[in-house]
Design an enzyme around this catalytic site. Structure first.
Site, PDB file in Angstrom:
ATOM      1  N   ASP A 180       0.862  -1.182   0.000  1.00 19.19           N
ATOM      2  CA  ASP A 180       0.000   0.000   0.000  1.00 19.19           C
ATOM      3  C   ASP A 180       0.898   1.232   0.000  1.00 19.19           C
ATOM      4  O   ASP A 180       2.057   1.167   0.419  1.00 19.19           O
ATOM      5  CB  ASP A 180      -0.860   0.035   1.270  1.00 19.19           C
ATOM      6  CG  ASP A 180      -2.043  -0.924   1.216  1.00 19.19           C
ATOM      7  OD1 ASP A 180      -2.197  -1.641   0.215  1.00 19.19           O
ATOM      8  OD2 ASP A 180      -2.825  -0.945   2.189  1.00 19.19           O
ATOM      9  N   MET A 181       0.367   2.356  -0.457  1.00 21.67           N
ATOM     10  CA  MET A 181       1.127   3.609  -0.359  1.00 21.67           C
ATOM     11  C   MET A 181       0.476   4.466   0.719  1.00 21.67           C
ATOM     12  O   MET A 181      -0.744   4.568   0.788  1.00 21.67           O
ATOM     13  CB  MET A 181       1.145   4.343  -1.701  1.00 21.67           C
ATOM     14  CG  MET A 181       2.094   5.508  -1.739  1.00 21.67           C
ATOM     15  SD  MET A 181       3.815   5.080  -1.355  1.00 21.67           S
ATOM     16  CE  MET A 181       4.358   4.358  -2.885  1.00 21.67           C
TER      17      MET A 181
ATOM     18  N   ARG B  58      -0.755  -0.546  -8.609  1.00 27.35           N
ATOM     19  CA  ARG B  58      -2.147  -0.219  -8.278  1.00 27.35           C
ATOM     20  C   ARG B  58      -2.269   1.308  -8.270  1.00 27.35           C
ATOM     21  O   ARG B  58      -1.653   1.986  -7.462  1.00 27.35           O
ATOM     22  CB  ARG B  58      -2.491  -0.776  -6.900  1.00 27.35           C
ATOM     23  CG  ARG B  58      -3.935  -0.471  -6.496  1.00 27.35           C
ATOM     24  CD  ARG B  58      -4.105  -0.400  -4.985  1.00 27.35           C
ATOM     25  NE  ARG B  58      -3.795  -1.624  -4.299  1.00 27.35           N
ATOM     26  CZ  ARG B  58      -3.405  -1.672  -3.004  1.00 27.35           C
ATOM     27  NH1 ARG B  58      -3.256  -0.568  -2.298  1.00 27.35           N
ATOM     28  NH2 ARG B  58      -3.132  -2.823  -2.445  1.00 27.35           N
TER      29      ARG B  58
ATOM     30  N   LYS C 209      -6.345   7.346  -6.366  1.00 29.64           N
ATOM     31  CA  LYS C 209      -6.290   8.814  -6.354  1.00 29.64           C
ATOM     32  C   LYS C 209      -5.444   9.300  -5.177  1.00 29.64           C
ATOM     33  O   LYS C 209      -4.725  10.287  -5.282  1.00 29.64           O
ATOM     34  CB  LYS C 209      -7.697   9.401  -6.257  1.00 29.64           C
ATOM     35  CG  LYS C 209      -8.497   9.223  -7.542  1.00 29.64           C
ATOM     36  CD  LYS C 209      -9.813   9.990  -7.487  1.00 29.64           C
ATOM     37  CE  LYS C 209     -10.662   9.659  -8.696  1.00 29.64           C
ATOM     38  NZ  LYS C 209     -11.984  10.319  -8.655  1.00 29.64           N
ATOM     39  N   GLY C 210      -5.537   8.626  -4.032  1.00 28.21           N
ATOM     40  CA  GLY C 210      -4.776   9.044  -2.846  1.00 28.21           C
ATOM     41  C   GLY C 210      -5.718   9.448  -1.734  1.00 28.21           C
ATOM     42  O   GLY C 210      -6.693  10.173  -1.972  1.00 28.21           O
TER      43      GLY C 210
ATOM     44  N   THR D 203     -10.303   2.319  -8.219  1.00 25.41           N
ATOM     45  CA  THR D 203     -11.192   3.479  -8.095  1.00 25.41           C
ATOM     46  C   THR D 203     -12.646   3.014  -8.126  1.00 25.41           C
ATOM     47  O   THR D 203     -12.958   1.969  -8.689  1.00 25.41           O
ATOM     48  CB  THR D 203     -10.942   4.483  -9.246  1.00 25.41           C
ATOM     49  OG1 THR D 203     -11.817   5.607  -9.082  1.00 25.41           O
ATOM     50  CG2 THR D 203     -11.186   3.869 -10.620  1.00 25.41           C
ATOM     51  N   HIS D 204     -13.532   3.844  -7.502  1.00 35.51           N
ATOM     52  CA  HIS D 204     -14.971   3.580  -7.600  1.00 35.51           C
ATOM     53  C   HIS D 204     -15.615   4.557  -8.559  1.00 35.51           C
ATOM     54  O   HIS D 204     -16.821   4.538  -8.752  1.00 35.51           O
ATOM     55  CB  HIS D 204     -15.625   3.725  -6.216  1.00 35.51           C
ATOM     56  CG  HIS D 204     -14.863   3.027  -5.152  1.00 35.51           C
ATOM     57  ND1 HIS D 204     -13.997   3.678  -4.308  1.00 35.51           N
ATOM     58  CD2 HIS D 204     -14.784   1.718  -4.844  1.00 35.51           C
ATOM     59  CE1 HIS D 204     -13.422   2.796  -3.513  1.00 35.51           C
ATOM     60  NE2 HIS D 204     -13.873   1.608  -3.817  1.00 35.51           N
TER      61      HIS D 204
HETATM   62  C1  LIG Z   1      -8.460  -1.284  -3.997  1.00 38.38           C
HETATM   63  C2  LIG Z   1      -8.068   0.054  -3.438  1.00 38.38           C
HETATM   64  C3  LIG Z   1      -6.860   0.196  -2.801  1.00 38.38           C
HETATM   65  C4  LIG Z   1      -6.463   1.440  -2.297  1.00 38.38           C
HETATM   66  N1  LIG Z   1      -5.218   1.594  -1.767  1.00 38.38           N
HETATM   67  C5  LIG Z   1      -4.809   2.811  -1.374  1.00 38.38           C
HETATM   68  C6  LIG Z   1      -3.476   3.054  -0.944  1.00 38.38           C
HETATM   69  O1  LIG Z   1      -2.641   2.147  -0.920  1.00 38.38           O
HETATM   70  N2  LIG Z   1      -3.143   4.311  -0.542  1.00 38.38           N
HETATM   71  C7  LIG Z   1      -4.043   5.358  -0.579  1.00 38.38           C
HETATM   72  O2  LIG Z   1      -3.696   6.495  -0.233  1.00 38.38           O
HETATM   73  N3  LIG Z   1      -5.309   5.154  -1.007  1.00 38.38           N
HETATM   74  C8  LIG Z   1      -5.706   3.933  -1.403  1.00 38.38           C
HETATM   75  N4  LIG Z   1      -6.998   3.760  -1.850  1.00 38.38           N
HETATM   76  C9  LIG Z   1      -7.995   4.856  -1.694  1.00 38.38           C
HETATM   77  C10 LIG Z   1      -7.960   5.813  -2.862  1.00 38.38           C
HETATM   78  O3  LIG Z   1      -6.741   6.543  -2.843  1.00 38.38           O
HETATM   79  C11 LIG Z   1      -9.128   6.804  -2.807  1.00 38.38           C
HETATM   80  O4  LIG Z   1      -8.992   7.565  -1.648  1.00 38.38           O
HETATM   81  C12 LIG Z   1     -10.489   6.146  -2.805  1.00 38.38           C
HETATM   82  O5  LIG Z   1     -10.531   5.050  -3.676  1.00 38.38           O
HETATM   83  C13 LIG Z   1     -11.552   7.150  -3.259  1.00 38.38           C
HETATM   84  O6  LIG Z   1     -11.280   7.591  -4.551  1.00 38.38           O
HETATM   85  P1  LIG Z   1     -12.115   7.123  -5.836  1.00 38.38           P
HETATM   86  O7  LIG Z   1     -11.125   6.920  -6.945  1.00 38.38           O
HETATM   87  O8  LIG Z   1     -12.882   5.914  -5.515  1.00 38.38           O
HETATM   88  O9  LIG Z   1     -13.008   8.310  -6.246  1.00 38.38           O
HETATM   89  P2  LIG Z   1     -13.678   9.567  -5.492  1.00 38.38           P
HETATM   90  O10 LIG Z   1     -13.142  10.776  -6.159  1.00 38.38           O
HETATM   91  O11 LIG Z   1     -13.632   9.455  -4.011  1.00 38.38           O
HETATM   92  O12 LIG Z   1     -15.172   9.363  -5.904  1.00 38.38           O
HETATM   93  C14 LIG Z   1     -15.545   9.457  -7.267  1.00 38.38           C
HETATM   94  C15 LIG Z   1     -16.892   8.819  -7.499  1.00 38.38           C
HETATM   95  O13 LIG Z   1     -16.834   7.424  -7.175  1.00 38.38           O
HETATM   96  C16 LIG Z   1     -18.083   7.011  -6.637  1.00 38.38           C
HETATM   97  N5  LIG Z   1     -17.892   6.619  -5.226  1.00 38.38           N
HETATM   98  C17 LIG Z   1     -16.821   6.861  -4.450  1.00 38.38           C
HETATM   99  N6  LIG Z   1     -17.000   6.362  -3.212  1.00 38.38           N
HETATM  100  C18 LIG Z   1     -18.213   5.821  -3.196  1.00 38.38           C
HETATM  101  C19 LIG Z   1     -19.003   5.135  -2.219  1.00 38.38           C
HETATM  102  N7  LIG Z   1     -18.566   4.948  -0.959  1.00 38.38           N
HETATM  103  N8  LIG Z   1     -20.202   4.673  -2.573  1.00 38.38           N
HETATM  104  C20 LIG Z   1     -20.678   4.852  -3.826  1.00 38.38           C
HETATM  105  N9  LIG Z   1     -19.995   5.498  -4.809  1.00 38.38           N
HETATM  106  C21 LIG Z   1     -18.788   5.973  -4.502  1.00 38.38           C
HETATM  107  C22 LIG Z   1     -18.987   8.225  -6.694  1.00 38.38           C
HETATM  108  O14 LIG Z   1     -19.638   8.200  -7.931  1.00 38.38           O
HETATM  109  C23 LIG Z   1     -18.001   9.372  -6.632  1.00 38.38           C
HETATM  110  O15 LIG Z   1     -18.517  10.561  -7.157  1.00 38.38           O
HETATM  111  C24 LIG Z   1      -7.376   2.539  -2.402  1.00 38.38           C
HETATM  112  C25 LIG Z   1      -8.579   2.390  -3.068  1.00 38.38           C
HETATM  113  C26 LIG Z   1      -8.935   1.178  -3.603  1.00 38.38           C
HETATM  114  C27 LIG Z   1     -10.228   1.080  -4.352  1.00 38.38           C
END
Ligand SMILES: Cc1cc2nc3c(=O)[nH]c(=O)nc-3n(C[C@H](O)[C@H](O)[C@H](O)COP(=O)(O)OP(=O)(O)OC[C@H]3O[C@@H](n4cnc5c(N)ncnc54)[C@H](O)[C@@H]3O)c2cc1C
Length: 317
Positions: free
Chosen positions: A143-144, A193, A196-197, A235-236
């Site tokens: 993980d970062m 992987r 966004k952070g 990402t979601h």
């Molecule tokens: C598998 C995985 C591993 C990760 N590992 C790390 C790591 O090692 N270090 C780190 O700093 N971060 C990590 N993250 C977290 C990542 O950095 C983001 O903070 C997190 O994924 C939210 O960003 P997003 O890309 O989902 O989009 P966001 O900009 O948060 O959301 C964009 C859109 O996604 C949808 N969405 C987001 N969340 C939800 C929700 N709860 N329910 C429904 N829809 C939603 C919505 O449509 C929203 O408008 C990880 C994430 C994932 C998925």
């Protein structure tokens, strides 16, 4: 990213807030939405269900910024126990491990600026976990975390890859340097992987606005999809998922030469929809009792859940 994100992450750092939230009875219900439970048994059961539905899994033993050496040893032991359980249940091939270096030694100094000794401890532990994972037929991804750990994490990656080149790493698109890191890590056999952070970072090192972060994410995606490595699109965000799919086909990638990743409990229908479409989809399962930091980052991303934090604080007054 929302304008509330940075202040929420700052509040979450307060010891008092941590104490109030972790001891509030209301916590139990909401934690379960994001963390299946505290035991290895529960995590393996959750993995089993997901694999049954055609998904893959990555499991993280929760913990971060660990300053207690005994707790570091316990976390390493938990990963060994987890690998044994995954093997017993025939799940090791579909399940990789996600490891936070600050939970296995990098955080020992308690400064976010690790000493050589802390780095050596994290390196030895990551190497041991990667070795055990290889034996079980799987692998690990680092993980970062906060940007002050970034160089150390890449150093550990390089060292562990010498014996276990299947080891992957997360890169965070919000950091200015990440596009260049994606280029350096786009070689054959490299697993990255892209996220966004999730941490509070200053404008000295990271993009702050949501559009700025999204544009950076797309630039990094382009580099990874054009490269020779194995991109893991974490990402979601429906727009990012759409763009990643378009880039993958634009660069002639077949399904299986990259994967999507989402967190346990977030957009489960979309996870299954993508898998049904033939995509490789991996779900990140965190488990254990040290859920506080993880949960607060999820809330900071989605302030709709803020009412939980407020209720926890009020219920303790
Ligand atoms: C598998 C995985 C591993 C990760 N590992 C790390 C790591 O090692 N270090 C780190 O700093 N971060 C990590 N993250 C977290 C990542 O950095 C983001 O903070 C997190 O994924 C939210 O960003 P997003 O890309 O989902 O989009 P966001 O900009 O948060 O959301 C964009 C859109 O996604 C949808 N969405 C987001 N969340 C939800 C929700 N709860 N329910 C429904 N829809 C939603 C919505 O449509 C929203 O408008 C990880 C994430 C994932 C998925």
């Amino acid at each position: 990213m929302t304008t509330l994100r940075q202040p929420l992450l700052a509040i979450a750092d307060s010891r008092r807030v941590r104490r109030l939230i972790t001891s509030a009875p209301i916590s139990t219900g909401i934690v379960a939405d994001y963390v299946p439970g505290e035991t290895t048994e529960v995590a393996v059961r959750a993995a089993e269900g997901l694999v049954h539905d055609g998904l893959r899994v990555t499991i993280n033993a929760l913990g971060e910024d660990t300053t207690d050496p005994a707790r570091v040893r316990a976390t390493v032991a938990t990963y060994h126990e987890l690998l044994a359980e995954l093997t017993t249940h025939g799940l090791a091939r579909q399940t990789e491990l996600a490891v936070k270096l600050s939970a296995i030694g990098l955080g020992l100094d308690g400064t976010h600026r690790p000493s050589e000794a802390a780095l050596a401890e994290a390196m030895a532990n990551a190497h041991a976990i990667a070795g055990a994972a290889r034996q079980a037929g799987t692998m690990i991804t680092l993980d970062m975390e906060k940007h002050t750990y970034l160089e150390h994490t890449l150093q550990v990656l390089r060292q562990v890859r010498q014996d276990f080149p299947e080891t992957g790493v997360a890169l965070l698109a919000y950091l200015y340097r990440t596009e260049a890191d994606c280029r350096s890590l786009s070689f054959d056999g490299s697993r990255v992987r892209l996220c966004k952070g999730a941490y509070a970072e200053s404008e000295d090192v990271a993009f702050q606005s949501r559009p700025g972060i999204d544009r950076a994410y797309v630039r990094c995606l382009k580099v990874l999809m054009a490269g020779k490595g194995y991109p893991m699109v974490a990402t979601h965000d429906p727009r990012m998922i759409h763009i990643a799919s378009a880039l993958a086909s634009g660069f002639g990638r077949s399904t299986g030469s990259y994967e999507f990743q989402m967190l346990y409990g977030i957009r489960p229908d979309e996870q299954r929809r993508l898998a049904r479409r033939g995509e490789t989809v991996r779900v990140y399962i965190p488990y254990g009792d040290q859920w506080y930091g993880y949960l607060m980052r999820r809330f900071a991303e989605r302030p709709q859940n803020l009412s939980f934090v407020v209720k926890s604080l009020i219920s303790k007054k």
